[in-house]
Design a protein around this motif. Sequence first.
Motif, mmCIF file in Angstrom:
data_model
loop_
_atom_site.group_PDB
_atom_site.id
_atom_site.type_symbol
_atom_site.label_atom_id
_atom_site.label_comp_id
_atom_site.label_asym_id
_atom_site.label_seq_id
_atom_site.Cartn_x
_atom_site.Cartn_y
_atom_site.Cartn_z
ATOM 1 N N ASN A 1 0.809 -1.212 0.000
ATOM 2 C CA ASN A 1 0.000 0.000 0.000
ATOM 3 C C ASN A 1 0.841 1.260 0.000
ATOM 4 O OD1 ASN A 1 -2.879 -0.706 -0.033
ATOM 5 N ND2 ASN A 1 -2.250 -1.983 1.678
ATOM 6 N N LEU A 2 2.048 1.155 0.519
ATOM 7 C CA LEU A 2 2.972 2.285 0.421
ATOM 8 C C LEU A 2 3.257 2.593 -1.047
ATOM 9 C CD1 LEU A 2 5.105 4.221 1.773
ATOM 10 C CD2 LEU A 2 6.741 2.421 1.295
ATOM 11 N N VAL A 3 3.504 1.531 -1.811
ATOM 12 C CA VAL A 3 3.795 1.726 -3.235
ATOM 13 C C VAL A 3 2.591 2.358 -3.940
ATOM 14 C CG1 VAL A 3 4.344 0.558 -5.393
ATOM 15 C CG2 VAL A 3 5.468 -0.143 -3.296
ATOM 16 N N LYS A 4 1.388 1.888 -3.581
ATOM 17 C CA LYS A 4 0.186 2.453 -4.200
ATOM 18 C C LYS A 4 0.011 3.918 -3.810
ATOM 19 C CE LYS A 4 -2.214 -1.891 -4.317
ATOM 20 N NZ LYS A 4 -3.334 -2.682 -3.801
ATOM 21 N N ALA A 5 0.199 4.199 -2.521
ATOM 22 C CA ALA A 5 0.060 5.578 -2.064
ATOM 23 C C ALA A 5 1.060 6.466 -2.773
ATOM 24 C CB ALA A 5 0.274 5.651 -0.553
ATOM 25 N N PHE A 6 2.244 5.939 -2.966
ATOM 26 C CA PHE A 6 3.262 6.726 -3.623
ATOM 27 C C PHE A 6 2.915 6.961 -5.088
ATOM 28 C CE2 PHE A 6 7.255 7.162 -5.937
ATOM 29 C CZ PHE A 6 7.683 8.323 -5.356
ATOM 30 N N ALA A 7 2.414 5.926 -5.744
ATOM 31 C CA ALA A 7 1.985 6.091 -7.134
ATOM 32 C C ALA A 7 0.905 7.165 -7.220
ATOM 33 C CB ALA A 7 1.468 4.763 -7.691
ATOM 34 N N ALA A 8 -0.004 7.160 -6.239
ATOM 35 C CA ALA A 8 -1.072 8.161 -6.226
ATOM 36 C C ALA A 8 -0.502 9.568 -6.039
ATOM 37 C CB ALA A 8 -2.082 7.846 -5.121
ATOM 38 N N THR A 9 0.470 9.724 -5.155
ATOM 39 C CA THR A 9 1.047 11.056 -4.959
ATOM 40 C C THR A 9 1.782 11.513 -6.212
ATOM 41 O OG1 THR A 9 2.922 10.025 -3.901
ATOM 42 C CG2 THR A 9 1.332 11.013 -2.462
ATOM 43 N N LEU A 10 2.434 10.570 -6.884
ATOM 44 C CA LEU A 10 3.125 10.927 -8.125
ATOM 45 C C LEU A 10 2.124 11.402 -9.171
ATOM 46 C CD1 LEU A 10 5.901 8.415 -9.155
ATOM 47 C CD2 LEU A 10 6.118 10.752 -8.392
ATOM 48 N N LEU A 11 1.003 10.680 -9.270
ATOM 49 C CA LEU A 11 -0.031 11.034 -10.240
ATOM 50 C C LEU A 11 -0.545 12.443 -9.981
ATOM 51 C CD1 LEU A 11 -2.415 8.000 -10.760
ATOM 52 C CD2 LEU A 11 -1.252 9.319 -12.501
ATOM 53 N N GLY A 12 -0.733 12.750 -8.702
ATOM 54 C CA GLY A 12 -1.317 14.034 -8.360
ATOM 55 C C GLY A 12 -0.296 15.153 -8.286
ATOM 56 N N GLY A 13 0.970 14.826 -8.445
ATOM 57 C CA GLY A 13 2.004 15.851 -8.280
ATOM 58 C C GLY A 13 2.464 15.844 -6.831
ATOM 59 N N VAL A 14 3.750 15.566 -6.616
ATOM 60 C CA VAL A 14 4.241 15.361 -5.251
ATOM 61 C C VAL A 14 4.048 16.603 -4.391
ATOM 62 C CG1 VAL A 14 6.245 14.814 -3.872
ATOM 63 C CG2 VAL A 14 5.888 13.675 -6.055
ATOM 64 N N GLY A 15 3.554 16.397 -3.175
ATOM 65 C CA GLY A 15 3.365 17.517 -2.255
ATOM 66 C C GLY A 15 2.028 18.211 -2.416
ATOM 67 N N ASN A 16 1.234 17.758 -3.364
ATOM 68 C CA ASN A 16 -0.057 18.376 -3.624
ATOM 69 C C ASN A 16 -1.162 17.520 -2.998
ATOM 70 O OD1 ASN A 16 -2.493 19.156 -4.719
ATOM 71 N ND2 ASN A 16 -1.655 19.563 -6.747
#
Lengths: 289, 300
Positions: A221-236
């Motif tokens: 789930n860490l990997v998924k969460a990270f993929a999601a943050t990448l999709l949305g733009g990191v820090g956003n």
Amino acid sequence: MDFLLQSVLNGILAGCIYALFAMGLTLIYGVLNFVNFAHGELIMWGAYFLYLFMEKPFGLPIPLALPPALFLTILLGMGTDQFVFKPLRTANRLTLLIAALGLSFFLRNGAQFFWGAEIRTYGFEIKRGMRFLGVSITLNQIAIILTSILCILFLYLLFHRSRMGKSMRAVSDNLELARVVGIDTKRTIRIAWIIAALLAGVGGILLALDTNLQPGMGLINLVKAFAATLLGGVGNLWGAFWGGILIGLAENLGVLIISPGYKDAIAFGIMVLMLLIRPAVLFGSEESS
Amino acid sequence: MDLFLHLCIMIAIYIIFALSLNLEVGYTGLFNFGHVAFFGIGAYTSALLTLHQVPFEISLLCALAFAGVWGFFLSIPSLRLRGDYFGIATLGFGEIIRMIFQNEVWLTKGPMGLPGIPKPILFSIRFATLPHYLLLVSGFASVTFVILRVILRSPFGRVLRAIREDEVATGALGKNVFRFRVKSFVIGSTFAGLAGTLWAHYITFISPGDFTLLETILVLLIVVMGGKGTEWGPIFGGIVLIFFQESLRFLRLPAEWTRYLAPLQQMIFGGLLVLLMIYRPEGLIRDKGKVGHAGHQRTQ
């Protein structure tokens, strides 16, 4: 057609949970400027803490077991900051990340030590879902969606309607500058950890309600969460929310095409695809490093 | 005596594995947290080929090439990322590779694993007994050590260290940072494939469960404990940690205990990694080039 609609529903359901993970991850990233590799373990421990209070010797019903479980998750999150990340605030990045990875492994095996590696559930009977417009939805799943919406609403109010949120946004923009203008950065960091741990705990519990518990659930789930943050733009923060929903949808629609054995790999595939197509997007909030 | 030989073989294999990671983490400053993937690719490639009657010489070369090629294809998208993101991308890749081993049942037999991997025959010598195998792996370990040493002492290696210290400055001096990183990653992956191959033919049975995060953590711990970015660090770390890990296996503890001992041992690995990073991030052996001003100026 119903089949497709059901997949969309399941996708949104999973997406809500991933959004909670991703928002916590991105919050810590924004304030402290590093990817917390142990975030997945907060998710996993949150779920196991609830399990702890629901099983013997406590045997509490869910509403009573929730507060202590979430409290312990927050304590765990703050503990990791106090004992691991705080001493490493000024350390070089590789050192910090290796420590985070080590911590993640430590916590994961801690859960395995107490509860074993086998798959567990909260022990609810599987109920037939209600039919609604040709799709089936269980009470649990309605609760999941409602809880996620509540969390997200709470976050919105906190970030855009309160002083605390304002100072948190200031700290993620520029920690030094925030300190100079008199924002209590230590307190802000503490609150960021509380919120991130709370989101992780709630998300982990919801995920375990929908599926099951096992010590390995954190990492994937860490990997998924990270993929999601990448999709949305990191820090956003809101980007992370939409990223989470998108990952959930992609996973549940993707298994209609590829083997379900690879369901967990879809998020990773999206991440790689993103990197190949739009690498520039990712460097949006990079100056502060 | 067999126990001692077994210990030496495992240490030699892990030294190869750790040396390859040291090139990436220690010298180039790449946060590779999925090194086990290439270990696994090497192991599965060579095991599958030899099980289909391909001579060991050829399957070894194929395993190395395959691990290297996978390293190349992974590094192209993920090396565009900054450190932490690269770390998580490799971490994810490690999990995906295991998923492939588990799901492509037609090829890998899935969770059943691959039994009966033949012992290697190299130049018509069969390395079947423990002493023979020890000779084989120590030979390969020495070759790996020498090759990596030559690489790292060459101008190429100096550029890698320069990238680790300051990638902007290195780029400004006209070095293509991205390309050097890809090369370093591919070389590292290839040698990880070598370690995986040697391990598979020694153990003779592999399954997806052998290639988990534990292996990554263990090899990372070997590198940072010994001293990342040093020539002897991985060797030293490998001897200490593999001794610790393998000796637990021979204590003949009751079966009920392993349920608790395995996670406890892994908690120790994780905790050790955290403590090392907080109290002695440079490891037990220090990188001489990094101490004092002379070393710093050289890399600038």
